[in-house]
Design an enzyme around this catalytic site. Structure first.
Site, PDB file in Angstrom:
ATOM      1  CB  CYS A 153     -56.427  20.716 -43.994  1.00 42.66           C
ATOM      2  SG  CYS A 153     -56.936  21.386 -45.558  1.00 42.66           S
ATOM      3  CG  ASP A 190     -52.032  13.587 -43.941  1.00 44.54           C
ATOM      4  OD1 ASP A 190     -52.687  13.414 -44.997  1.00 44.54           O
ATOM      5  OD2 ASP A 190     -51.448  14.661 -43.670  1.00 44.54           O
ATOM      6  CG  HIS A 243     -62.755  30.503 -77.735  1.00 46.96           C
ATOM      7  ND1 HIS A 243     -61.435  30.090 -77.729  1.00 46.96           N
ATOM      8  CD2 HIS A 243     -62.791  31.705 -78.390  1.00 46.96           C
ATOM      9  CE1 HIS A 243     -60.699  30.998 -78.358  1.00 46.96           C
ATOM     10  NE2 HIS A 243     -61.506  31.981 -78.765  1.00 46.96           N
ATOM     11  CB  ALA A 277     -57.113  18.153 -47.541  1.00 42.72           C
ATOM     12  N   GLY A 328     -61.159  21.333 -38.240  1.00 40.71           N
ATOM     13  CA  GLY A 328     -60.353  21.941 -39.318  1.00 40.71           C
ATOM     14  C   GLY A 328     -59.025  21.220 -39.463  1.00 40.71           C
ATOM     15  N   GLY A 329     -58.429  20.848 -38.339  1.00 38.96           N
ATOM     16  CA  GLY A 329     -57.179  20.079 -38.368  1.00 38.96           C
ATOM     17  C   GLY A 329     -56.027  20.859 -38.968  1.00 38.96           C
TER      18      GLY A 329
HETATM   19  P1  FAD Z   1     -55.035  16.462 -40.057  1.00 41.33           P
HETATM   20  O1  FAD Z   1     -55.565  17.574 -40.862  1.00 41.33           O
HETATM   21  O2  FAD Z   1     -53.558  16.327 -39.886  1.00 41.33           O
HETATM   22  O3  FAD Z   1     -55.726  16.556 -38.640  1.00 41.33           O
HETATM   23  C1  FAD Z   1     -55.429  15.665 -37.606  1.00 41.33           C
HETATM   24  C2  FAD Z   1     -55.919  16.275 -36.327  1.00 41.33           C
HETATM   25  O4  FAD Z   1     -55.897  15.283 -35.318  1.00 41.33           O
HETATM   26  C3  FAD Z   1     -55.048  17.419 -35.823  1.00 41.33           C
HETATM   27  O5  FAD Z   1     -55.836  18.547 -35.573  1.00 41.33           O
HETATM   28  C4  FAD Z   1     -54.438  16.855 -34.545  1.00 41.33           C
HETATM   29  O6  FAD Z   1     -54.224  17.835 -33.570  1.00 41.33           O
HETATM   30  C5  FAD Z   1     -55.541  15.884 -34.101  1.00 41.33           C
HETATM   31  N1  FAD Z   1     -55.088  14.844 -33.179  1.00 41.33           N
HETATM   32  C6  FAD Z   1     -53.976  14.094 -33.241  1.00 41.33           C
HETATM   33  N2  FAD Z   1     -53.919  13.246 -32.192  1.00 41.33           N
HETATM   34  C7  FAD Z   1     -55.032  13.465 -31.452  1.00 41.33           C
HETATM   35  C8  FAD Z   1     -55.546  12.896 -30.241  1.00 41.33           C
HETATM   36  N3  FAD Z   1     -54.915  11.940 -29.578  1.00 41.33           N
HETATM   37  N4  FAD Z   1     -56.711  13.384 -29.791  1.00 41.33           N
HETATM   38  C9  FAD Z   1     -57.382  14.369 -30.427  1.00 41.33           C
HETATM   39  N5  FAD Z   1     -56.936  14.934 -31.576  1.00 41.33           N
HETATM   40  C10 FAD Z   1     -55.783  14.484 -32.073  1.00 41.33           C
HETATM   41  N6  FAD Z   1     -53.261  19.056 -48.666  1.00 41.33           N
HETATM   42  C11 FAD Z   1     -53.986  19.294 -49.760  1.00 41.33           C
HETATM   43  O7  FAD Z   1     -54.782  18.452 -50.159  1.00 41.33           O
HETATM   44  N7  FAD Z   1     -53.880  20.488 -50.436  1.00 41.33           N
HETATM   45  C12 FAD Z   1     -53.019  21.452 -50.046  1.00 41.33           C
HETATM   46  O8  FAD Z   1     -52.936  22.493 -50.680  1.00 41.33           O
HETATM   47  C13 FAD Z   1     -52.234  21.223 -48.891  1.00 41.33           C
HETATM   48  N8  FAD Z   1     -51.392  22.169 -48.445  1.00 41.33           N
HETATM   49  C14 FAD Z   1     -50.691  21.957 -47.301  1.00 41.33           C
HETATM   50  C15 FAD Z   1     -49.838  22.951 -46.853  1.00 41.33           C
HETATM   51  C16 FAD Z   1     -49.105  22.777 -45.698  1.00 41.33           C
HETATM   52  C17 FAD Z   1     -48.201  23.878 -45.211  1.00 41.33           C
HETATM   53  C18 FAD Z   1     -49.263  21.568 -44.953  1.00 41.33           C
HETATM   54  C19 FAD Z   1     -48.515  21.366 -43.672  1.00 41.33           C
HETATM   55  C20 FAD Z   1     -50.110  20.572 -45.387  1.00 41.33           C
HETATM   56  C21 FAD Z   1     -50.828  20.756 -46.578  1.00 41.33           C
HETATM   57  N9  FAD Z   1     -51.679  19.769 -47.076  1.00 41.33           N
HETATM   58  C22 FAD Z   1     -52.398  19.992 -48.207  1.00 41.33           C
HETATM   59  C23 FAD Z   1     -51.822  18.453 -46.413  1.00 41.33           C
HETATM   60  C24 FAD Z   1     -53.101  18.413 -45.608  1.00 41.33           C
HETATM   61  O9  FAD Z   1     -53.061  19.406 -44.614  1.00 41.33           O
HETATM   62  C25 FAD Z   1     -53.266  17.046 -44.986  1.00 41.33           C
HETATM   63  O10 FAD Z   1     -53.210  16.056 -45.999  1.00 41.33           O
HETATM   64  C26 FAD Z   1     -54.616  16.927 -44.291  1.00 41.33           C
HETATM   65  O11 FAD Z   1     -54.743  17.907 -43.297  1.00 41.33           O
HETATM   66  C27 FAD Z   1     -54.772  15.545 -43.670  1.00 41.33           C
HETATM   67  O12 FAD Z   1     -55.991  15.470 -43.021  1.00 41.33           O
HETATM   68  P2  FAD Z   1     -56.266  14.456 -41.839  1.00 41.33           P
HETATM   69  O13 FAD Z   1     -57.730  14.514 -41.595  1.00 41.33           O
HETATM   70  O14 FAD Z   1     -55.627  13.169 -42.108  1.00 41.33           O
HETATM   71  O15 FAD Z   1     -55.500  15.028 -40.558  1.00 41.33           O
END
Ligand code: FAD
Length: 472
Positions: A42, A314, A446, A322, A39-40
């Site tokens: 997001c 990111d 519509h 996301a 889930g991360g």
């Molecule tokens: P992430 O979701 O950041 O996940 C990375 C994961 O990697 C994390 O769980 C972390 O713990 C894990 N990790 C890091 N290092 C290690 C390691 N060494 N070993 C194991 N695990 C590790 N985006 C949208 O598109 N729409 C939205 O409405 C939106 N709303 C948001 C609202 C908020 C409050 C926030 C904070 C963000 C929002 N975002 C939104 C942005 C979105 O959450 C991110 O763009 C998205 O989660 C990025 O996905 P990702 O897969 O790159 O990494």
């Protein structure tokens, strides 16, 4: 030591989309993340919990507004524990689902943190278990981003929150300062405002949502000024001090009267952006490069400088969204599988889930101006939309940014209730190379807000049914 075709580090929307596709394509896959399920950021502390709360905020605002339609509700009674429970249940339901999907696909989900030992080997520091070594043909880094916290705003006091802490809804503060007028600050600020906090937003540039077209932002800004206690533009926070009555904040702002230069807030939310999380232990044992902004450097196929290591989401660059992360994840997996593909979207949608929502994709008007690119902008005001009028939400607009010669749609911008749902049609139009004629000849149902897309295309030709604006 176990071995796998693909090891994915980070279980966000980038990481789990990549892991699931790799498994669907017949690879053995391991996915590592500290949380109990994929889930991360997001799903656990970003997109999803914020949208659950924004939904409640919208219901509260609509109930307040209903008196204008002759329907009176009493003042809302907010049970914060129950609201928190609702938000948490949304997260649990989704993450339990991704956990199940991983199991069905036989993706080995390892709860823990990964350290890179060499370009093909990871050490898993398992939470609640023994460390494990994992050998992988390919590693995909999807470690996401973390909230940025500049030194001036760092205060060791629980009343100063980042977005993660604010989503936990510790209480409904009497007053809340939101530092940062970007999408996260505005979304969470509007949740707290709807719950009853007096919210002030401070932004150092001259407008909310820097980078977004001003005509779209202006519509939102009008509503934000009604919902919130104040918006301070061209203003910086220079100092914060924790005091018993609250957080004393010092501002430096153009035109800010002396008596408002210091104010005390019950809580402060710092939402000044996010920074890539490239601090993966052991990354220096590889040839992976990190640029001056902290992003892992990748090519269009999501390859890093280390042939066995890919990176997505990111951690590799803007926009930090996301859906961008998921698409990059799928590209990386297809490239690993030998496909000649690249991440080359014509349009990546962005949505600000405030009320009204703002959404855009492709070329923006501001970008066209910056690049001195000749474009025609066709704008359809929602005051002329039957559906917007039935919703009593005429505070909206749909605009198309078109190439004047070929009529091709280059960009779409929307502001209004539900704009986030409408933008998908714009993305499809741009990806398919659609023209204004294509959009105008597509029959839209519509009365819906989708008609505003069709009528904006008609505006381009000077003959929209519901606006009189002949082409000169
Ligand atoms: P992430 O979701 O950041 O996940 C990375 C994961 O990697 C994390 O769980 C972390 O713990 C894990 N990790 C890091 N290092 C290690 C390691 N060494 N070993 C194991 N695990 C590790 N985006 C949208 O598109 N729409 C939205 O409405 C939106 N709303 C948001 C609202 C908020 C409050 C926030 C904070 C963000 C929002 N975002 C939104 C942005 C979105 O959450 C991110 O763009 C998205 O989660 C990025 O996905 P990702 O897969 O790159 O990494």
């Amino acid at each position: 030591m176990t071995s796998t075709h693909v090891a994915v580090v980070g279980g966000g929307p980038g990481g789990y989309a990549a892991a699931f596709l790799a498994a669907d394509l017949g690879r053995t896959v391991a996915l590592v993340d500290a949380e109990p399920n994929p889930g991360g950021v997001c799903v656990y502390r970003g997109c999803i919990p914020s949208k659950a709360l924004l939904h409640v905020a919208k219901v509260l605002d609509e109930a307040r507004h209903a008196s204008a339609w002759g329907v009176e509700f009493g003042a809302p009674k907010i049970d914060l524990a129950k609201l928190r429970e609702f938000k948490n249940s949304v997260v649990t339901r989704l993450t339990a689902g991704t956990g199940q999907l991983a199991k069905h696909r036989k993706v080995r989900y390892l709860q823990g943190l990964a350290e890179i030992i060499d370009p093909h080997t990871l050490r898993m520091k398992r939470l609640g278990g023994a460390d494990e070594m994992l050998q992988a043909e390919h590693i995909i880094l999807a470690t996401g981003s973390v909230p940025a916290m500049p030194a001036t705003l760092r205060l060791d006091d629980p009343r100063v929150m980042d977005s993660t802490a604010a989503l936990d809804l510790p209480d409904i503060p009497g007053s809340l300062l939101v530092v940062g007028g970007g999408y996260i600050g505005l979304e969470l600020g509007s949740v707290y405002a709807a719950l009853g906090s007096a919210v002030t937003v401070v932004e150092m540039t001259d407008g909310l949502l820097p980078g977004v077209d001003r005509d779209l932002v202006d519509v939102l800004a009008r509503r934000v000024t009604q919902q919130m206690r104040g918006v301070l533009l061209k203003t910086r926070v220079t100092k914060m001090q924790a005091q018993p009555p609250g957080i004393r904040v010092t501002f430096d702002g153009e035109g800010l009267p002396a008596e408002r230069r210091e104010q005390v807030f019950d809580r402060v939310l710092v939402a000044v952006g996010r920074r890539p999380n490239a601090s993966v232990p052991g990354l220096d044992r590889t040839r992976v490069q990190v640029n001056e902004r902290g992003f892992i450097v990748v090519d269009a196929q999501m390859r890093t400088a280390e042939p066995s290591i890919f990176a997505i989401g990111d951690v590799v660059g803007e926009p930090m969204l996301a859906h961008k992360a998921s698409h990059e994840g799928r590209v990386a997996v297809e490239v690993i599988g030998g496909a000649k593909v690249a991440f080359e979207p014509r349009a990546i949608p962005a949505v600000v889930f405030t009320d009204p929502e703002i959404a855009w994709c492709g070329l923006t008007e501001a970008q066209a101006q910056r690049e001195q690119r000749a474009v025609t902008v066709a704008r359809f005001p929602w005051g002329a939309s039957g559906r917007a009028i039935t919703l009593d939400r005429v505070d909206g607009a749909t605009k198309l940014i078109l190439d004047p010669g070929s009529e091709r749609i280059l960009g779409v911008g929307l502001v209004g209730t539900g704009a986030g749902e409408l933008i998908a049609e714009g993305v499809l139009a741009i990806e398919m190379g659609a023209t204004a004629t294509d959009l105008k000849l597509t029959i839209h149902p519509h009365p819906t807000l989708t008609e505003t897309m069709m009528e904006a295309a008609e505006v381009f030709f000077g003959h929209a049914t519901h606006v009189y604006r002949p082409k000169r």
